[in-house]
Design a protein around this motif. Structure first.
Motif, PDB file in Angstrom:
ATOM      1  N   TYR A  33       2.038   5.079   4.198  1.00 44.78           N
ATOM      2  CA  TYR A  33       1.649   6.488   4.124  1.00 44.78           C
ATOM      3  C   TYR A  33       0.461   6.750   5.042  1.00 44.78           C
ATOM      4  N   TYR A  35      -2.560   9.776   5.172  1.00 48.73           N
ATOM      5  CA  TYR A  35      -3.209  10.947   4.604  1.00 48.73           C
ATOM      6  C   TYR A  35      -4.370  11.317   5.524  1.00 48.73           C
ATOM      7  N   PHE A  45      -1.587  14.910   2.246  1.00 47.96           N
ATOM      8  CA  PHE A  45      -0.483  14.025   2.615  1.00 47.96           C
ATOM      9  C   PHE A  45       0.051  14.413   3.990  1.00 47.96           C
ATOM     10  N   GLU A  56       9.367  11.144   4.104  1.00 49.51           N
ATOM     11  CA  GLU A  56       8.929  12.499   3.793  1.00 49.51           C
ATOM     12  C   GLU A  56       7.779  12.850   4.721  1.00 49.51           C
ATOM     13  N   PHE A  91      -6.475   8.325   6.500  1.00 51.05           N
ATOM     14  CA  PHE A  91      -6.301   7.171   5.612  1.00 51.05           C
ATOM     15  C   PHE A  91      -4.870   6.671   5.697  1.00 51.05           C
ATOM     16  N   SER A  95       2.249   0.581  -0.433  1.00 47.78           N
ATOM     17  CA  SER A  95       2.622   0.117  -1.772  1.00 47.78           C
ATOM     18  C   SER A  95       3.879  -0.723  -1.639  1.00 47.78           C
ATOM     19  N   LEU A  97       6.279  -0.674  -3.940  1.00 50.36           N
ATOM     20  CA  LEU A  97       7.381   0.028  -4.577  1.00 50.36           C
ATOM     21  C   LEU A  97       7.190   1.511  -4.332  1.00 50.36           C
ATOM     22  N   THR A  98       8.244   2.240  -4.275  1.00 46.43           N
ATOM     23  CA  THR A  98       8.113   3.687  -4.116  1.00 46.43           C
ATOM     24  C   THR A  98       8.132   4.391  -5.441  1.00 46.43           C
ATOM     25  N   LYS A 103       0.403   1.267  -7.705  1.00 41.41           N
ATOM     26  CA  LYS A 103      -0.597   2.122  -7.093  1.00 41.41           C
ATOM     27  C   LYS A 103      -0.522   2.003  -5.581  1.00 41.41           C
ATOM     28  N   LEU A 104      -1.064   3.011  -4.928  1.00 49.76           N
ATOM     29  CA  LEU A 104      -1.261   2.948  -3.492  1.00 49.76           C
ATOM     30  C   LEU A 104      -2.557   2.215  -3.192  1.00 49.76           C
ATOM     31  N   PHE A 106      -5.339   1.964  -0.420  1.00 48.75           N
ATOM     32  CA  PHE A 106      -5.824   2.731   0.734  1.00 48.75           C
ATOM     33  C   PHE A 106      -6.670   1.856   1.643  1.00 48.75           C
TER      34      PHE A 106
END
Lengths: 115, 112
Positions: A33, A35, A45, A56, A91, A95, A97-98, A103-104, A106
């Motif tokens: 991800y 951010y 996001f 996404e 940032f 993770s 797992l989705t 938790k993520l 960072f």
């Protein structure tokens, strides 16, 4: 504890230049991800990435932005032609797992300043 | 879309006292997690505590605890025995299979 690494910690660039922000996610993680946080504002996001493609993306993530996992360890965010309003802390997170049950993690962020 | 609301832009607490930071969220999903992240001046994002939506028991981590009210979609953070090092921005976050979204943050000041 394993950690997500981001480089550089600070990046200064001229408006219109291309920048690449780099991230090394935790080695066994599969979901990545980006951010961003403009100073004094909320964490927004940008994009999620899995299996070498975008899962996404937000409306912020327009054609100026792209992500890549070039070598199986790095995860990069490219801004093609930077604008003043791209100045923010970026940032990276990962993770393994989705789903909702992990938790993520960072990274410590890259502060991008566009002059 | 999921939204996360932190109605307190700023909060202040006396050292050693207790403070509660509010968070509400809006969702139609049943399976999700809730988090509080701390962001000190260094601007790192540090996980403080998390709560599974399917658990009725409120999560606790040392001096940090939550009051999770699922029906009310409320997820407040209580910090007991506040310390100077607790001063930071605190972000509430909601995570589901659709991803993670953050509230606007609450800036906590701790007075000596």
């Amino acid at each position: 504890e394993p950690e997500v690494t981001q480089t550089p910690s600070h990046q200064v660039t001229q408006m219109g230049q291309e920048v690449i922000l780099r991230c090394v996610p935790i080695s066994n993680h599969l979901y990545f991800y980006w951010y961003r946080q403009i100073l004094g504002q909320k964490v927004e996001f940008l994009v999620s990435f899995y299996n070498n493609e975008i899962s996404e993306k937000s409306e912020i993530f327009d054609d100026q932005f792209s992500v890549e996992r070039p070598d199986g360890s790095n995860f990069t965010l490219k801004i093609r032609s930077t604008k003043l309003e791209d100045s923010a802390m970026y940032f990276c997170a990962s993770s393994d797992l989705t789903g909702t049950n992990e938790k993520l993690f960072f990274g410590s962020g890259t502060q991008l300043s566009v002059l | 879309a999921q939204t996360v609301t932190q109605s307190q832009p700023e909060m202040s607490v006396q050292e050693a006292e207790t403070v509660t930071l509010s968070c509400t969220y809006d969702t139609s999903e049943s399976d999700y997690y809730l988090f509080w992240y701390k962001q000190p001046p260094s601007r790192q994002m540090i996980l403080v505590i998390r709560q599974e939506a399917y658990k009725q028991q409120n999560a606790t981590e040392n001096r940090f605890s939550v009051n999770f009210q699922k029906a009310a979609k409320s997820f407040s953070l209580k910090i007991s025995d506040s310390q100077l090092g607790d001063a930071a921005m605190y972000f509430c976050a909601y995570r589901s299979v659709r991803g993670m979204r953050f509230g606007a943050g609450t800036r906590l000041t701790v007075k000596p």
